[in-house]
Design a protein around this motif. Structure first.
Motif, PDB file in Angstrom:
ATOM      1  N   ARG A 146       0.860  -1.197   0.000  1.00  0.00           N
ATOM      2  CA  ARG A 146       0.000   0.000   0.000  1.00  0.00           C
ATOM      3  C   ARG A 146       0.887   1.235   0.000  1.00  0.00           C
ATOM      4  O   ARG A 146       1.965   1.223   0.596  1.00  0.00           O
ATOM      5  N   PRO A 147       0.393   2.317  -0.609  1.00  0.00           N
ATOM      6  CA  PRO A 147       1.187   3.555  -0.588  1.00  0.00           C
ATOM      7  C   PRO A 147       1.380   4.048   0.846  1.00  0.00           C
ATOM      8  O   PRO A 147       2.453   4.529   1.204  1.00  0.00           O
ATOM      9  N   VAL A 148       0.319   3.917   1.661  1.00  0.00           N
ATOM     10  CA  VAL A 148       0.408   4.303   3.073  1.00  0.00           C
ATOM     11  C   VAL A 148       0.079   3.074   3.900  1.00  0.00           C
ATOM     12  O   VAL A 148      -1.016   2.516   3.796  1.00  0.00           O
ATOM     13  N   PRO A 149       1.025   2.591   4.719  1.00  0.00           N
ATOM     14  CA  PRO A 149       0.754   1.382   5.524  1.00  0.00           C
ATOM     15  C   PRO A 149      -0.398   1.612   6.499  1.00  0.00           C
ATOM     16  O   PRO A 149      -0.633   2.726   6.968  1.00  0.00           O
ATOM     17  N   LEU A 150      -1.132   0.525   6.779  1.00  0.00           N
ATOM     18  CA  LEU A 150      -2.239   0.602   7.727  1.00  0.00           C
ATOM     19  C   LEU A 150      -1.703   0.705   9.147  1.00  0.00           C
ATOM     20  O   LEU A 150      -0.702   0.067   9.495  1.00  0.00           O
ATOM     21  N   SER A 151      -2.391   1.488   9.963  1.00  0.00           N
ATOM     22  CA  SER A 151      -1.996   1.591  11.378  1.00  0.00           C
ATOM     23  C   SER A 151      -2.485   0.347  12.116  1.00  0.00           C
ATOM     24  O   SER A 151      -3.313  -0.419  11.616  1.00  0.00           O
ATOM     25  N   GLN A 154      -6.209   0.413  12.530  1.00  0.00           N
ATOM     26  CA  GLN A 154      -6.925   0.064  11.299  1.00  0.00           C
ATOM     27  C   GLN A 154      -6.930  -1.449  11.071  1.00  0.00           C
ATOM     28  O   GLN A 154      -7.960  -2.021  10.714  1.00  0.00           O
TER      29      GLN A 154
END
Length: 198
Positions: A146-151, A154
């Motif tokens: 993913r472009p922004v990793p999941l927290s 999340q």
């Protein structure tokens, strides 16, 4: 007691009167729902095999890295093992339905008992896939870039939300599927058993 007395005692014994043979007309009434159930069982077996073949094919041709493909393959192979166990139980029922010796009311009642037992197996079969779905979701969450990793929040929310939605949904789908493909025919057989008991 001599042989003649023994024969007379045997002929007078009415022990087997409680299990009369089913008439030809009643056998025909029974055969229709039984054949529908057998047909649906065959359809379900072959469609399940097709789904697993499709899943392994998709994994083989996808361009993902080795770990992702390996984990999914192991997971689906485990699902095949669990499915094999449940289908082996269903196959015993399938064989019993094909038994030409089922000519008595007692035999029909025994078959109904097996149907009700297999209903529990069927619902267990659907619910047994919840851990597999959770594991697949974890693999997808961990390995899909993913472009922004999941927290962490999340990831936890997705997993808990999936469980809350999936478990009741699988249970409802399992009950509905059983009723549509098997339950209505079992009710027909139960009604016939009631007629025979009168």
């Amino acid at each position: 007691m001599n042989i003649d007395e023994l024969k007379n005692a045997w002929n007078e014994d009415n022990f087997f009167d409680g299990t009369p043979e089913i008439s030809l007309e009643q056998k025909n009434k029974i055969n229709l729902p039984l054949e529908k159930i057998r047909k649906n069982m065959r359809m379900e077996l072959w469609s399940t095999i097709a789904i697993f073949v499709f899943a392994f094919t998709v994994i083989a041709v996808c361009g993902a890295d080795f770990k992702f493909k390996f984990y999914l393959s192991i997971l689906i192979a485990s699902m095949v093992f669990v499915t094999f166990f449940f289908f082996s139980q269903f196959f015993k029922l399938y064989k019993n339905m094909s038994d030409p010796g089922m000519k008595t009311l007692a035999g029909l009642k025994d078959l109904l008992h097996q149907f009700h037992l297999n209903k529990q197996y069927y619902l267990s079969f659907y619910l047994s896939f919840v851990p597999f779905l959770v594991c697949e979701l974890i693999i997808v969450l961990e390995f899909i870039p993913r472009p922004v990793p999941l927290s962490d929040v999340q990831v936890a929310s997705i997993l808990i939300g999936t469980l809350v939605i999936t478990m009741p949904l699988l249970f409802v789908i399992g009950k509905w599927w059983f009723r549509m493909f098997y339950g209505k025919y079992i009710v027909q057989i139960e009604n016939l058993v009631r007629e025979l008991e009168q």
